[in-house]
Each structure stands twice: as C-alpha cells, then as structure tokens.
Design an enzyme around this catalytic site. Structure first.
Site, mmCIF file in Angstrom:
data_model
loop_
_atom_site.group_PDB
_atom_site.id
_atom_site.type_symbol
_atom_site.label_atom_id
_atom_site.label_comp_id
_atom_site.label_asym_id
_atom_site.label_seq_id
_atom_site.Cartn_x
_atom_site.Cartn_y
_atom_site.Cartn_z
ATOM 1 C CE LYS A 138 -3.807 -2.614 2.210
ATOM 2 N NZ LYS A 138 -4.478 -3.150 3.234
ATOM 3 C CD GLN A 164 -3.056 -4.942 6.781
ATOM 4 O OE1 GLN A 164 -3.102 -3.870 6.248
ATOM 5 N NE2 GLN A 164 -2.698 -5.972 5.898
ATOM 6 C CG ASP A 223 -9.234 0.146 5.114
ATOM 7 O OD1 ASP A 223 -9.335 -0.342 3.863
ATOM 8 O OD2 ASP A 223 -9.077 -0.572 6.384
HETATM 9 N N1 LIG Z 1 -8.110 -2.811 7.345
HETATM 10 C C1 LIG Z 1 -7.793 -3.654 6.310
HETATM 11 N N2 LIG Z 1 -7.950 -3.215 5.119
HETATM 12 C C2 LIG Z 1 -7.498 -3.908 4.069
HETATM 13 O O1 LIG Z 1 -7.699 -3.536 2.840
HETATM 14 C C3 LIG Z 1 -6.827 -5.043 4.411
HETATM 15 C C4 LIG Z 1 -6.736 -5.339 5.713
HETATM 16 N N3 LIG Z 1 -7.156 -4.765 6.532
HETATM 17 N N4 LIG Z 1 -5.898 -6.571 5.902
HETATM 18 C C5 LIG Z 1 -5.316 -7.559 5.056
HETATM 19 C C6 LIG Z 1 -6.210 -7.408 3.855
HETATM 20 C C7 LIG Z 1 -5.308 -7.922 2.386
HETATM 21 N N5 LIG Z 1 -5.421 -6.708 1.489
HETATM 22 C C8 LIG Z 1 -4.906 -7.030 0.248
HETATM 23 C C9 LIG Z 1 -4.849 -5.802 -0.689
HETATM 24 C C10 LIG Z 1 -4.545 -5.875 -1.761
HETATM 25 C C11 LIG Z 1 -3.962 -7.062 -2.374
HETATM 26 C C12 LIG Z 1 -3.295 -6.965 -3.885
HETATM 27 O O2 LIG Z 1 -3.185 -5.959 -4.505
HETATM 28 N N6 LIG Z 1 -3.112 -8.064 -4.428
HETATM 29 C C13 LIG Z 1 -2.489 -8.225 -5.710
HETATM 30 C C14 LIG Z 1 -1.333 -9.000 -5.778
HETATM 31 C C15 LIG Z 1 -0.111 -8.122 -5.177
HETATM 32 C C16 LIG Z 1 1.064 -8.884 -5.118
HETATM 33 O O3 LIG Z 1 1.380 -10.008 -4.674
HETATM 34 O O4 LIG Z 1 2.199 -8.295 -5.849
HETATM 35 C C17 LIG Z 1 -3.640 -9.099 -6.845
HETATM 36 O O5 LIG Z 1 -4.387 -9.637 -6.067
HETATM 37 O O6 LIG Z 1 -3.329 -8.969 -7.775
HETATM 38 C C18 LIG Z 1 -3.897 -8.200 -1.568
HETATM 39 C C19 LIG Z 1 -4.499 -8.197 -0.262
HETATM 40 C C20 LIG Z 1 -6.070 -5.821 2.269
HETATM 41 N N7 LIG Z 1 -6.388 -6.069 3.367
#
Ligand SMILES: Nc1nc(=O)c2c([nH]1)NC[C@@H]1CN(c3ccc(C(=O)N[C@@H](CCC(=O)O)C(=O)O)cc3)C=[N+]21
Ligand SMILES: NC(=O)C1=CN([C@@H]2O[C@H](COP(=O)(O)OP(=O)(O)OC[C@H]3O[C@@H](n4cnc5c(N)ncnc54)[C@H](OP(=O)(O)O)[C@@H]3O)[C@@H](O)[C@H]2O)C=CC1
Length: 290
Positions: free
Chosen positions: A54, A98, A121
């Site tokens: 992020k 988070q 968020d």
């Molecule tokens: N308060 C809170 N808000 C959240 O939004 C939150 C959280 N807690 N806790 C953990 C999870 C997990 N999460 C992700 C965000 C982006 C990808 C993401 O961008 N993934 C890429 C891959 C990126 C890579 O691996 O390089 C994709 O799916 O293409 C994954 C997981 C947000 N979270």
C-alpha cells in the site's frame, strides 16, 4: 475454461492515475500533500507485506505515507491512543488499521478511534451505516472495489441473488450491505452456516471472502454465475478453486489481478478524497496570512 475474466489490474491503474493527477493538483493549488497513515499491530509477515504494498503504491501516486508499527503486546488503550493522535494530526488525511489485530485487542474500539473524516478504509460504524443506507461516504476498500469491478463488467445486480461467504467487518459484512443497497437479494454465510454448497448453488453472484485457499468448488456453482474471489491466501491463491469454477461460471476474478488491485486503488482514491475535503476545512497557510 469457459468463463470470462473480470480483470482488476487495468481498471485499478486507471483509478490510480486519476487519483495521482488529483493529488498533484491539490499540492499545486494548496501545498497540501495527501498522506495515508498505516497502522500495523504485531509481526505477521503477510500483513507487513500488504502494508508495504500500500505504501509503495501510494508513493507512485504522489501520496505520502506514514507507517506506525506496534508490538503484538499493544493494549487496546495504547492502540486507541495512537489512532486518536493520528486522527488529530492535521498532516494525516487517511488512516488504515490493518485487520486482523491480535485477539486480545478490542478491534471495534480501535476502529472507532479513527476520525470518520479520515476513515479512507471504511471500517468505522459511520462508514458502515452509510454503506447500509446507500448514502455517499467512504467505502470499505475491498467491497467498494468489488462493486466498481461488477459495474465495469456490467453485471446486473438489481434482483440478483448474491451469496456472500464470510462476514468480517472489513470484507464480507460491508460487501453484503453494498450489494443490498444496489438491490441484490443478499444471503450472508459464515462458519456456522449449514449446507453452504446448496446455498451457493442458488447464487447469481458469489463473493468469496473466507480466507481458505480453493475453498469454493466448481460443483457449488450455478452454471453462468458471476464469481468474485476476494480471498488472498498464502502463495497468492484465492478462496475459489479457479480451474473448477472457471468451467462453470460466466465471469470470474483471477487471483492475483482481480479484487486485490481494486482494493488498493480505492484506498488511494479515497485518501485523495479525504485530503481534498480536509483542505476545504483547514486554515489555508497562505490565505491565512491574507
Ligand atoms: N483494514 C484492512 N484493510 C484492508 O484492505 C486489508 C486489511 N485490513 N488486511 C489485509 C487485507 C489484504 N489486503 C490486500 C490488498 C491488496 C492485495 C493485492 O493488491 N493483491 C494483488 C497482488 C499483489 C502482489 O502480490 O504483488 C493482486 O491480487 O493482484 C492483496 C490483499 C487488504 N487487506
Ligand atoms: N484482496 C483484498 O483486497 C483483500 C483480501 N482479503 C482476503 O480475503 C479473505 C478473507 O479475509 P477477512 O475477511 O479479513 O478474513 P476473516 O478471517 O476476518 O473472516 C473470515 C470469514 O470467513 C468465515 N469462514 C471461516 N471459515 C468458514 C467456513 N468453513 N465456511 C464459511 N465461512 C467461513 C468466517 O466466519 P465466522 O464469522 O463465523 O468466523 C469469517 O466471517 C482472506 O483470504 C484475506 O486475505 C482480505 C481483505 C482484502
């Protein structure tokens, strides 16, 4: 493979480009640099990776970031105090705590210490109510990103039966509320649900938000269903068995490249929204002199 992919990457890139342009404009006109504070409690390596991701993405969009890392032994009071400080800090426009926090912490109390004006968020009760009532406001980033993706692919939501698997405060629960506000007929399912596969089989839209790799199987799906896989498990694996599901579904999100990038894009967009709104209420440094 018969399903068409619902790809988030390109749409997310477009959103980030727009957010970056707005951030630059705000900086030029007011000197204000949009800033997102991330708060991570404990040393879960996966959570640390998301937070880093992020921050990197923020930097590319010209959004500043502040990183707060607290030990796993942090108390609810200490976390609330930290979030209150950030809420009162005029240089911080958005705050992300988070999820999940260590189990001895009252996560709801912590989320509620975030000033709703900085809740980019979408985790406060204020944001949840706005989602539930279909009012404007900050969206929970993953559910909000999912809705943008469904819209971009012209998925009919009104009257559709949406089955949400999972009811976490940041994902399943708000995802169902946004679908309901868009006139879907929503069924929530969770770890105490009996006959989950039978319920999923009645869904026109499935949102998988469980946190278990390959949990949703192809034979749980109604042919032609729209499948949104919000899961992001170890090894970049979703909550849906992709190979099986893509033989039955009409549309499906890949992991990676589906919901994940949309989440971060919405987070950045909402951080710029917050900075713009706060710039209007703050005393302008130059105008203040005039
Ligand atoms: N308060 C809170 N808000 C959240 O939004 C939150 C959280 N807690 N806790 C953990 C999870 C997990 N999460 C992700 C965000 C982006 C990808 C993401 O961008 N993934 C890429 C891959 C990126 C890579 O691996 O390089 C994709 O799916 O293409 C994954 C997981 C947000 N979270
Ligand atoms: N792509 C992205 O941007 C994001 C991805 N994620 C990913 O989404 C997934 C879910 O995350 P999150 O919501 O935070 O997870 P949580 O662990 O907070 O919630 C999981 C939910 O799944 C339910 N559940 C667990 N086991 C079962 C089961 N056997 N049958 C039905 N439901 C079950 C739980 O039910 P109960 O309430 O009864 O315990 C709970 O509601 C994870 O893979 C996470 O990494 C998360 C956030 C953003």
């Amino acid at each position: 493979m018969t399903a068409e992919l619902m790809i988030g990457t390109d749409l997310a890139a477009e959103m980030v480009t727009n957010a970056a342009a707005r951030a630059a404009k705000l900086r030029e006109s007011t000197g204000i640099q949009p800033c997102l504070a991330t708060v991570l409690v404990g040393d879960d390596p996966a959570s640390a990776t998301y937070v880093r991701m992020k921050q990197n993405r923020s930097k590319k969009a010209g959004i500043g970031s502040r990183s707060v890392v607290l030990p796993a032994s942090t108390t609810t009071d200490e976390l609330v105090a930290e979030l209150t400080n950030l809420s009162n800090d005029p240089e911080v426009h958005g705050i992300l705590l988070q999820h999940p926090v260590p189990s001895h912490i009252d996560e709801r109390a912590a989320f509620e210490a975030i000033n709703p004006a900085k809740d980019v968020d979408g985790v406060t009760m204020h944001a949840f109510a706005a989602m539930a009532f279909g009012e404007p406001g900050f969206r929970s980033c993953t559910p909000g990103g999912i809705m943008r993706l469904l819209e971009a692919y012209d998925v009919p939501i009104r009257g559709a039966h949406a089955v949400v698997i999972g009811r976490s405060p940041i994902l399943g629960k708000p995802a169902g509320m946004l679908l309901l506000a868009s006139d879907a007929t929503v069924t929530y399912t969770h770890s105490r649900t009996t006959n989950l596969p039978e319920i999923v089989r009645t869904a026109d839209i499935v949102v998988a938000a469980v946190g278990k790799a390959n949990f949703v199987r192809g034979d749980w799906l109604k042919p032609g269903a729209v499948v949104v896989d919000a899961g992001y498990n170890e090894g970049n694996v979703g909550d849906v068995h992709f190979e099986e599901a893509s033989e039955v579904a009409r549309l499906i999100t890949p992991v990676p490249g589906g919901v994940g990038p949309m989440t971060i894009a919405l987070l950045l967009e909402q951080t710029v929204d917050a900075a713009e709104a706060q710039s209007e209420t703050a005393v302008h440094p130059v105008a203040g002199l005039a």
